[in-house]
Enzyme design. Structure first.
Site, PDB file in Angstrom:
ATOM      1  CB  THR A  93      -0.880   0.038   1.263  1.00  0.00           C
ATOM      2  OG1 THR A  93      -1.656  -1.153   1.312  1.00  0.00           O
ATOM      3  CG2 THR A  93      -1.807   1.244   1.236  1.00  0.00           C
ATOM      4  CE  LYS A 168      -5.130  -0.834   1.510  1.00  0.00           C
ATOM      5  NZ  LYS A 168      -5.548  -1.999   2.227  1.00  0.00           N
ATOM      6  CE  LYS A 243       1.704   2.358   4.132  1.00  0.00           C
ATOM      7  NZ  LYS A 243       2.210   1.056   3.742  1.00  0.00           N
TER       8      LYS A 243
HETATM    9  P1  NAD Z   1       6.066  -5.901   7.173  1.00  0.00           P
HETATM   10  O1  NAD Z   1       6.830  -4.766   7.767  1.00  0.00           O
HETATM   11  O2  NAD Z   1       5.688  -7.061   8.035  1.00  0.00           O
HETATM   12  O3  NAD Z   1       6.886  -6.491   5.919  1.00  0.00           O
HETATM   13  C1  NAD Z   1       7.648  -5.710   5.043  1.00  0.00           C
HETATM   14  C2  NAD Z   1       8.920  -6.501   4.712  1.00  0.00           C
HETATM   15  O4  NAD Z   1       9.665  -5.802   3.731  1.00  0.00           O
HETATM   16  C3  NAD Z   1       9.842  -6.663   5.939  1.00  0.00           C
HETATM   17  O5  NAD Z   1      10.093  -8.055   6.140  1.00  0.00           O
HETATM   18  C4  NAD Z   1      11.109  -5.889   5.544  1.00  0.00           C
HETATM   19  O6  NAD Z   1      12.305  -6.471   6.045  1.00  0.00           O
HETATM   20  C5  NAD Z   1      11.045  -5.976   4.034  1.00  0.00           C
HETATM   21  N1  NAD Z   1      11.811  -4.949   3.332  1.00  0.00           N
HETATM   22  C6  NAD Z   1      11.864  -3.617   3.546  1.00  0.00           C
HETATM   23  N2  NAD Z   1      12.645  -3.013   2.643  1.00  0.00           N
HETATM   24  C7  NAD Z   1      13.110  -4.002   1.833  1.00  0.00           C
HETATM   25  C8  NAD Z   1      13.966  -4.020   0.693  1.00  0.00           C
HETATM   26  N3  NAD Z   1      14.524  -2.904   0.212  1.00  0.00           N
HETATM   27  N4  NAD Z   1      14.221  -5.216   0.103  1.00  0.00           N
HETATM   28  C9  NAD Z   1      13.671  -6.349   0.587  1.00  0.00           C
HETATM   29  N5  NAD Z   1      12.858  -6.399   1.664  1.00  0.00           N
HETATM   30  C10 NAD Z   1      12.589  -5.235   2.273  1.00  0.00           C
HETATM   31  O7  NAD Z   1       4.773  -5.249   6.506  1.00  0.00           O
HETATM   32  P2  NAD Z   1       3.434  -6.012   6.051  1.00  0.00           P
HETATM   33  O8  NAD Z   1       2.437  -5.987   7.161  1.00  0.00           O
HETATM   34  O9  NAD Z   1       3.802  -7.273   5.397  1.00  0.00           O
HETATM   35  O10 NAD Z   1       2.889  -4.975   4.968  1.00  0.00           O
HETATM   36  C11 NAD Z   1       3.455  -4.880   3.672  1.00  0.00           C
HETATM   37  C12 NAD Z   1       2.607  -3.897   2.866  1.00  0.00           C
HETATM   38  O11 NAD Z   1       1.260  -4.362   2.815  1.00  0.00           O
HETATM   39  C13 NAD Z   1       2.555  -2.492   3.462  1.00  0.00           C
HETATM   40  O12 NAD Z   1       2.589  -1.560   2.419  1.00  0.00           O
HETATM   41  C14 NAD Z   1       1.210  -2.470   4.204  1.00  0.00           C
HETATM   42  O13 NAD Z   1       0.667  -1.179   4.304  1.00  0.00           O
HETATM   43  C15 NAD Z   1       0.378  -3.343   3.285  1.00  0.00           C
HETATM   44  N6  NAD Z   1      -0.776  -3.989   3.940  1.00  0.00           N
HETATM   45  C16 NAD Z   1      -0.629  -4.566   5.175  1.00  0.00           C
HETATM   46  C17 NAD Z   1      -1.735  -5.171   5.774  1.00  0.00           C
HETATM   47  C18 NAD Z   1      -1.612  -5.829   7.126  1.00  0.00           C
HETATM   48  O14 NAD Z   1      -2.647  -6.143   7.719  1.00  0.00           O
HETATM   49  N7  NAD Z   1      -0.399  -6.063   7.632  1.00  0.00           N
HETATM   50  C19 NAD Z   1      -2.979  -5.174   5.123  1.00  0.00           C
HETATM   51  C20 NAD Z   1      -3.089  -4.610   3.844  1.00  0.00           C
HETATM   52  C21 NAD Z   1      -1.968  -4.011   3.282  1.00  0.00           C
END
Ligand code: NAD
Length: 302
Positions: A93, A168, A243
């Site tokens: 997102t 979204k 966010k």
């Molecule tokens: P998270 O922080 O658990 O996972 C993100 C991952 O990306 C981490 O493991 C981090 O180490 C990795 N990362 C960061 N920079 C990187 C790079 N340059 N190269 C490789 N890996 C890298 O976050 P999440 O909860 O998995 O969310 C991911 C996305 O999905 C976000 O944009 C969030 O807004 C969206 N989202 C989350 C949810 C939820 O309920 N968690 C729901 C809908 C959307």
């Protein structure tokens, strides 16, 4: 084997999504900066590469699931410099501008690109029941759809580049505002001596009806599965709602749209988060509106 997929970002969402691709029969190679995420991915049958480029090399498609726009633009810039034509799907997102910037990195490069953010949370990611809101060309959508179907149950093509992210943040702005409204109504009902159940019975079958009330009711009782019955454990954390509301405000500012209620909701969730409630479900905002969190705010000098 259905094909090869590179998966960058194996966190709370990315890991179960990539796991579902493995279950469906894809050969998945992943990359994440966090060693713990890589180890968890290996346990799910995902091969780990030393860089994003290596994870993406010689694959049929690459999926990114990263925290914010700057991470997506950085990874896609690296991939654009090192990969031949492929299909790129970003499911993070992020702000609409960064999404369009990411698409543009592959324009003239022969690559096909999609922004495909999700709703459904970690539960939906694990169950493979996410909704994908997709922006990009018809050709890219046709190619990406079978892959997204392995991770979700509703795949909606919203329009050209950036349209998925736009859908979204518009949806989540409605959600942030409607939850704040439902919370306010319950607080007013409490002051007027009206029971939670009575307000629910009337509003859930009247013109006040909405998802925040009937599925995610912010008081315990009327909807047994809502986080209010479980100590406001998320669900959908207040920090994530903040966010998305901030992304909506950035987009409103950039496009000249008037969204005063969205701005107010962003302020409310911002204060709630500052008071240390970002890890609670977003429906816990009702405590703030009752005045409990406001008292805390005075103590913290906010
Ligand atoms: P998270 O922080 O658990 O996972 C993100 C991952 O990306 C981490 O493991 C981090 O180490 C990795 N990362 C960061 N920079 C990187 C790079 N340059 N190269 C490789 N890996 C890298 O976050 P999440 O909860 O998995 O969310 C991911 C996305 O999905 C976000 O944009 C969030 O807004 C969206 N989202 C989350 C949810 C939820 O309920 N968690 C729901 C809908 C959307």
């Amino acid at each position: 084997m259905l094909g090869r997929i590179g998966f960058i970002g194996l966190g709370n969402m990315g890991l179960p999504m990539a796991g579902n691709l493995v279950t469906a029969g894809y050969q998945v190679t992943g990359f994440d900066l966090a060693p713990a995420s890589c180890a968890a991915a290996q346990a799910k049958g995902i091969a780990i590469a030393p860089t994003a480029t290596e994870a993406a090399r010689e694959t049929d498609a690459v999926v990114t699931m990263l925290p914010a726009g700057r991470h997506v633009v950085a990874v896609w810039t690296e991939l654009a410099a090192n990969l031949g034509p492929t299909l790129l799907i970003d499911s993070s997102t992020i702000d609409v501008d960064s999404a369009r910037k990411a698409h543009a990195l592959f324009a003239g490069h022969g690559g096909l690109t999609l922004d495909a953010p999700v709703s459904g949370g970690t539960g939906g990611a694990a169950a493979g029941t996410l909704t994908f809101m997709v922006g990009g060309s018809q050709q890219a959508f046709a190619l990406g759809r079978p892959i997204l179907e392995k991770m979700g149950k509703r795949i909606v093509h919203c329009g050209e580049a950036g349209a998925g992210q736009a859908a979204k943040i518009c949806n989540n702005m409605i959600l942030g505002i409607s939850m704040a409204g439902v919370c306010e109504a319950f607080v007013l009902a409490e002051r007027l001596g009206l029971s939670h159940q009575a307000l629910f019975d009337v509003a859930s079958t009247s013109s006040g009806q909405c998802w925040s009330l009937t599925t995610y009711c912010p008081v315990p009782g009327p909807v047994p599965a809502s986080p209010a019955n479980n100590g406001y454990k998320p669900g959908f954390a207040a920090a994530l709602m903040l966010k998305d509301l901030k992304l909506a405000q950035e987009a409103a500012l950039a496009s000249g749209a008037s969204t005063p209620l969205g701005a107010e909701a962003a302020q409310l969730y911002g204060l709630f988060d500052k008071l240390g409630h970002g890890g609670e479900d977003f429906s816990a905002l009702i405590g703030f509106l009752r005045g409990q969190a406001a008292d805390e705010g005075h103590r913290h000098g906010l």
